[in-house]
Design a protein around this motif. Structure first.
Motif, PDB file in Angstrom:
ATOM      1  N   TRP A 275       0.831  -1.197   0.000  1.00  0.00           N
ATOM      2  CA  TRP A 275       0.000   0.000   0.000  1.00  0.00           C
ATOM      3  C   TRP A 275       0.862   1.242   0.000  1.00  0.00           C
ATOM      4  O   TRP A 275       1.880   1.318   0.687  1.00  0.00           O
ATOM      5  N   SER A 276       0.455   2.220  -0.786  1.00  0.00           N
ATOM      6  CA  SER A 276       1.155   3.505  -0.822  1.00  0.00           C
ATOM      7  C   SER A 276       0.662   4.394   0.313  1.00  0.00           C
ATOM      8  O   SER A 276      -0.274   4.044   1.050  1.00  0.00           O
ATOM      9  N   GLU A 277       1.273   5.559   0.450  1.00  0.00           N
ATOM     10  CA  GLU A 277       0.828   6.533   1.440  1.00  0.00           C
ATOM     11  C   GLU A 277      -0.519   7.117   1.016  1.00  0.00           C
ATOM     12  O   GLU A 277      -0.848   7.172  -0.168  1.00  0.00           O
ATOM     13  N   PRO A 278      -1.330   7.566   1.980  1.00  0.00           N
ATOM     14  CA  PRO A 278      -2.644   8.122   1.634  1.00  0.00           C
ATOM     15  C   PRO A 278      -2.534   9.461   0.919  1.00  0.00           C
ATOM     16  O   PRO A 278      -1.499  10.127   0.958  1.00  0.00           O
ATOM     17  N   GLY A 279      -3.606   9.838   0.269  1.00  0.00           N
ATOM     18  CA  GLY A 279      -3.683  11.106  -0.452  1.00  0.00           C
ATOM     19  C   GLY A 279      -5.118  11.401  -0.793  1.00  0.00           C
ATOM     20  O   GLY A 279      -6.048  10.933  -0.110  1.00  0.00           O
ATOM     21  N   ALA A 280      -5.329  12.167  -1.863  1.00  0.00           N
ATOM     22  CA  ALA A 280      -6.690  12.434  -2.307  1.00  0.00           C
ATOM     23  C   ALA A 280      -7.316  11.142  -2.812  1.00  0.00           C
ATOM     24  O   ALA A 280      -6.626  10.274  -3.359  1.00  0.00           O
ATOM     25  N   PRO A 281      -8.618  10.960  -2.606  1.00  0.00           N
ATOM     26  CA  PRO A 281      -9.269   9.717  -3.041  1.00  0.00           C
ATOM     27  C   PRO A 281      -8.993   9.399  -4.509  1.00  0.00           C
ATOM     28  O   PRO A 281      -9.009  10.281  -5.373  1.00  0.00           O
ATOM     29  N   VAL A 282      -8.735   8.121  -4.789  1.00  0.00           N
ATOM     30  CA  VAL A 282      -8.486   7.662  -6.152  1.00  0.00           C
ATOM     31  C   VAL A 282      -9.826   7.434  -6.834  1.00  0.00           C
ATOM     32  O   VAL A 282     -10.692   6.718  -6.320  1.00  0.00           O
ATOM     33  N   THR A 283     -10.008   8.036  -7.999  1.00  0.00           N
ATOM     34  CA  THR A 283     -11.281   7.939  -8.726  1.00  0.00           C
ATOM     35  C   THR A 283     -11.171   7.200 -10.053  1.00  0.00           C
ATOM     36  O   THR A 283     -12.197   6.811 -10.617  1.00  0.00           O
ATOM     37  N   ALA A 284      -9.957   7.022 -10.593  1.00  0.00           N
ATOM     38  CA  ALA A 284      -9.812   6.339 -11.887  1.00  0.00           C
ATOM     39  C   ALA A 284      -8.408   5.759 -11.992  1.00  0.00           C
ATOM     40  O   ALA A 284      -7.435   6.354 -11.501  1.00  0.00           O
ATOM     41  N   LEU A 285      -8.320   4.595 -12.647  1.00  0.00           N
ATOM     42  CA  LEU A 285      -7.036   3.935 -12.891  1.00  0.00           C
ATOM     43  C   LEU A 285      -7.024   3.408 -14.323  1.00  0.00           C
ATOM     44  O   LEU A 285      -8.062   3.033 -14.866  1.00  0.00           O
ATOM     45  N   SER A 286      -5.825   3.353 -14.899  1.00  0.00           N
ATOM     46  CA  SER A 286      -5.670   2.761 -16.229  1.00  0.00           C
ATOM     47  C   SER A 286      -4.219   2.359 -16.422  1.00  0.00           C
ATOM     48  O   SER A 286      -3.309   3.034 -15.927  1.00  0.00           O
ATOM     49  N   MET A 287      -4.012   1.258 -17.149  1.00  0.00           N
ATOM     50  CA  MET A 287      -2.671   0.817 -17.504  1.00  0.00           C
ATOM     51  C   MET A 287      -2.340   1.309 -18.909  1.00  0.00           C
ATOM     52  O   MET A 287      -3.160   1.193 -19.827  1.00  0.00           O
ATOM     53  N   LEU A 288      -1.130   1.863 -19.081  1.00  0.00           N
ATOM     54  CA  LEU A 288      -0.682   2.272 -20.404  1.00  0.00           C
ATOM     55  C   LEU A 288      -0.240   1.059 -21.206  1.00  0.00           C
ATOM     56  O   LEU A 288      -0.058  -0.036 -20.664  1.00  0.00           O
ATOM     57  N   ILE A 289      -0.052   1.228 -22.505  1.00  0.00           N
ATOM     58  CA  ILE A 289       0.373   0.141 -23.370  1.00  0.00           C
ATOM     59  C   ILE A 289       1.653  -0.486 -22.803  1.00  0.00           C
ATOM     60  O   ILE A 289       2.571   0.201 -22.381  1.00  0.00           O
ATOM     61  N   GLY A 290       1.686  -1.802 -22.792  1.00  0.00           N
ATOM     62  CA  GLY A 290       2.794  -2.515 -22.183  1.00  0.00           C
ATOM     63  C   GLY A 290       2.511  -2.977 -20.780  1.00  0.00           C
ATOM     64  O   GLY A 290       3.251  -3.799 -20.222  1.00  0.00           O
ATOM     65  N   GLU A 291       1.440  -2.459 -20.157  1.00  0.00           N
ATOM     66  CA  GLU A 291       1.013  -2.842 -18.815  1.00  0.00           C
ATOM     67  C   GLU A 291       2.117  -2.730 -17.762  1.00  0.00           C
ATOM     68  O   GLU A 291       2.269  -3.595 -16.909  1.00  0.00           O
ATOM     69  N   ARG A 292       2.917  -1.651 -17.852  1.00  0.00           N
ATOM     70  CA  ARG A 292       3.903  -1.396 -16.806  1.00  0.00           C
ATOM     71  C   ARG A 292       3.593  -0.118 -16.030  1.00  0.00           C
ATOM     72  O   ARG A 292       3.838  -0.049 -14.841  1.00  0.00           O
ATOM     73  N   SER A 293       3.089   0.887 -16.741  1.00  0.00           N
ATOM     74  CA  SER A 293       2.798   2.174 -16.116  1.00  0.00           C
ATOM     75  C   SER A 293       1.326   2.260 -15.746  1.00  0.00           C
ATOM     76  O   SER A 293       0.449   1.876 -16.526  1.00  0.00           O
ATOM     77  N   LEU A 294       1.072   2.802 -14.563  1.00  0.00           N
ATOM     78  CA  LEU A 294      -0.273   2.949 -14.030  1.00  0.00           C
ATOM     79  C   LEU A 294      -0.606   4.432 -13.951  1.00  0.00           C
ATOM     80  O   LEU A 294       0.097   5.201 -13.290  1.00  0.00           O
TER      81      LEU A 294
END
Length: 746
Positions: A275-294
């Protein structure tokens, strides 16, 4: 006596001069003038051409609103489109794939995907969604399973033109063991072209469940068998977004507290989350081509890129790599490009944006007329479809060079799978999801590195050799030496590079300790020879022509070089433990490569020495003889006269010789190409390779698609070379003129 007026200094025809000669003189002046202007115009034309080719790199994306049409589907109907943006396919609640014409919105075809009699309990489908960057549609079933279908587009060319058809694969229904009153809250899935698939869901009871489908085909009988497996883990945080990589081995989720979770699915189990440190609520996620970058979108409009990194003394962890300027509203949708590391974002304040991860560029910002429910980035990255309520708007995108920006070209960039930001040049890779690395810094440093090591050899030998030939050597010897050295300037670079790469480099590696020893023995031998020559009786020395001692020095240096090579192995065993390469690596940390800067310095120095020698010798020889005679008459010896009178007076010409040699070294291509290994690394280590701007252009340009990003980046490298040499030459001319004025007043 007053100076003559400008008019009086004009050439006055001598009485009796033949008109034909006057005409020839005038024609010659015009020819020289026209030729000079033509050369200047040609240089400016070349500069103008390479600027035109490089300037498009600095532009952003152009996004234009295009077609808009009504779908007739409810707002939660996700859709995908073909490569040509001619058709759009929707998944409705009855399991029907509705194919629309993307120009008019007219329904072209309706393809049933569910047989209600054979598959009871599936309908109605609910909360349809697309998998970011994939031609896959998902929906929840009535019996709490997950329905997924992969869409392929068949293209055929007939006399009437191109025809595109939607060809969905057989749908896959993923089973999940949910608690009695639990429902699927979040879902993501991946399906490959062979039928293997995996889906991940988060249910309302706080469980993360992975369902996998494996497909095997018997190569002899053609029989296809499938097997299912499942694994789960407990989630202690309220999740708001979910996404998985291509083989569902890495699962990422965001929470209402702003944390990012990372699970690694291995075999039949799921490892505990990081788990990362807390922050502003996460509302959207997507993987870039190659599925390495979020790509992470937050409720406060924050937009970030994360990917796993590994340090020398720690396990992999999810790291925030870069942040983009915030949007006006909460990020709701992120859709990645299928061609590059770009992505499109929509927020709940009707804002739209086009971004690129590697170059960290905001390529475009705009607004939608209605709240955005769905986004789909066209497969060729030339358009984006925006779904709002029951309408779809199409935006045309002209974005030819998103990978390039000032940061990507001249700054440190944190690339995928790297542990820290670096300057890297790597223009191509083995996969379509390759992240171009187009930093020009290693090439610029390589250019300076090759120039520096070659001038370390060329300047002392060229300048001091010219000084000796001009001021100490007998005229009869000079008539032989100077033309011989000047002929060396005509040696082709490719020949020198060939000899340096295939003959010199292996021998330098064998006798590297001897080269170190030469740096000690050669100066000592020359000093000893000089003392021996001076100690000889004057009567004996007088029998030889002035400057004949050069033969003695040549013999002494040759003997010193021979002795150093013969003593190389004993010297290596005594001082370097038997291997100078291992000693360099263990003691200094320097890696030794066979083709390195030392080899280039020797080979390119040989190419630059004749230029510096010839121009510097002319500068020494053009010093007025009355200055030399006056100095000698006042009691100064020959050495004092040369160093205190001749050298200052000749300094403008010597400086010009050095600068011309510098320009020759900067623009050298073939020697560097063949003698360095052509490795674009950023390191001043003299024992490894490098790549220069000119060599990079020679290597990459033949394979660069015309008008592409690499093509224009190479032209930008040519602009840098042009500007670099122009600035250096201008600076050199200013210094030369200042030196000339200074010593002219003495």
């Amino acid at each position: 006596m007053t100076d003559p007026s400008p008019d009086s200094r004009k050439a006055v025809p001598v009485a009796g001069t033949a008109p034909r000669r006057l005409l020839a003189d005038k024609a010659a002046r015009w020819a020289v003038t026209v030729g000079g202007m033509a050369i200047i115009a040609s240089i400016l034309g070349i500069l103008f051409f390479i600027l035109i080719e490089a300037l498009p790199l600095l532009g952003g994306a152009e996004v234009r609103s295009g077609r808009e049409w009504s779908t007739g589907h409810r707002p939660d109907s996700a859709f995908v489109t073909d490569d040509y943006r001619s058709l759009a396919a929707f998944l409705d609640s009855q399991g029907v794939l509705a194919v629309h014409d993307a120009g008019s919105g007219e329904t072209i075809e309706r393809i049933p995907l569910v047989d209600a009699d054979e598959q009871p309990g599936l309908l109605p489908l609910d909360r349809a969604q697309g998998v970011p960057g994939k031609q896959v549609l998902l929906a929840r079933t009535a019996d709490r399973r997950l329905f997924a279908v992969r869409i392929e587009w068949e293209v055929e060319f007939t006399e009437e033109g191109r025809r595109v058809h939607a060809s969905p694969d057989s749908p896959i229904v993923f089973p999940f063991e949910l608690d009695d009153d639990a429902v699927i809250e979040l879902a993501s899935a991946q399906i490959d072209e062979h039928g293997a698939a995996a889906a991940v869901v988060v249910d309302s009871a706080g469980r993360l469940i992975v369902s996998r489908r494996e497909v095997e085909e018997n190569l002899f009988s053609g029989e296809v068998t499938e097997s299912w497996s499942s694994s789960s883990a407990r989630v202690d945080h309220p999740l708001t977004a979910l996404v998985v990589d291509g083989d569902v081995s890495n699962i990422f989720a965001g929470t209402a507290h702003g944390r990012l979770g990372w699970w690694r699915a291995r075999g039949d189990g799921i490892e505990p989350a990081q788990w990362s440190e807390p922050g502003a609520p996460v509302t959207a996620l997507s993987m870039l081509i190659g599925e390495r970058s979020l790509v992470v979108g937050r409720e406060d409009g924050g937009l970030e890129v994360w990917f796993p990194t590994r340090g020398a003394d720690r396990p992999p962890r999810l790291t925030r790599i870069r942040s983009f300027p915030g949007l006006d509203g909460a990020v709701r949708l992120i859709t990645p490009s299928m061609r590059n590391k770009g992505f499109v974002v929509a927020d709940d304040a009707l804002g739209l944006g086009l971004y690129h991860s590697t170059s960290k560029r905001v390529l475009w910002r705009g607004r939608s007329s209605e709240p955005v429910d769905h986004l789909f980035f066209a497969p060729k990255a030339d358009g984006v479809f925006v779904g709002s309520a029951n309408r779809v708007a199409e935006w045309d995108i002209d974005n030819p060079h998103p990978e390039v920006g000032w940061t990507a070209l001249f700054g440190k960039v944190w690339y995928e799978s790297y542990d820290e930001p670096e300057y890297v040049w790597q223009s191509s890779g083995g996969t379509d999801d390759f992240e171009p690395k187009l930093s020009l810094v290693p090439l610029m440093i390589g250019t300076l590195k090759g120039t520096l090591y070659s001038l370390l050899l060329a300047i002392p030998l060229g300048v001091f050799g010219a000084m000796y030939a001009s001021q100490f050597m007998h005229a009869s010897w000079k008539k032989i030496v100077k033309p011989t050295v000047e002929i060396m300037a005509s040696l082709p670079s490719v020949v020198l590079g060939f000899l340096a790469g295939l003959w010199l480099a292996p021998r330098v590696e064998q006798v590297l300790p001897g080269i170190f020893l030469t740096l000690l023995l050669a100066p000592l031998a020359v000093l000893a020879a000089g003392l021996g020559w001076r100690s000889m009786p004057r009567a004996l020395r007088g029998r030889f022509r002035s400057g004949s001692e050069i033969v003695l020095y040549i013999v002494v240096v040759a003997v010193a070089l021979w002795a150093a090579i013969e003593l190389s192995e004993p010297f290596e065993a005594l001082f370097f433990g038997g291997s100078v390469q291992d000693w360099l690596l263990e003691v200094t940390g320097l890696q030794y490569d066979q083709r390195n800067a030392v080899v280039v310095g020797l080979a390119m120095g040989l190419a630059v020495i004749p230029i510096i020698f010839s121009i510097a010798e002319d500068a020494f020889s053009n010093v007025p003889r009355n200055l030399v005679s006056g100095s000698l008459a006042l009691g100064a010896n020959r050495w004092q006269t040369v160093t205190r009178v001749v050298l200052p007076a000749a300094s403008p010409g010597i400086f010009s010789a050095i600068m011309i040699g510098f320009g020759r070294a900067v623009g050298e291509t073939m020697i560097v190409l063949m003698a360095t290994g052509n490795t674009p690394i950023l390191d001043w280590n003299p024992f490894n390779g490098f790549r220069t701007l000119s060599a990079n252009i020679a290597v990459e340009l033949p394979e660069a698609p015309q008008g592409g990003t690499l093509y224009r980046t190479l032209f930008l490298a040519a602009v840098l070379l042009f500007v670099f040499t122009f600035v250096i030459n201008t600076f050199a001319e200013l210094v030369r003129q200042r030196l000339r004025r200074r010593y002219a007043e003495m």
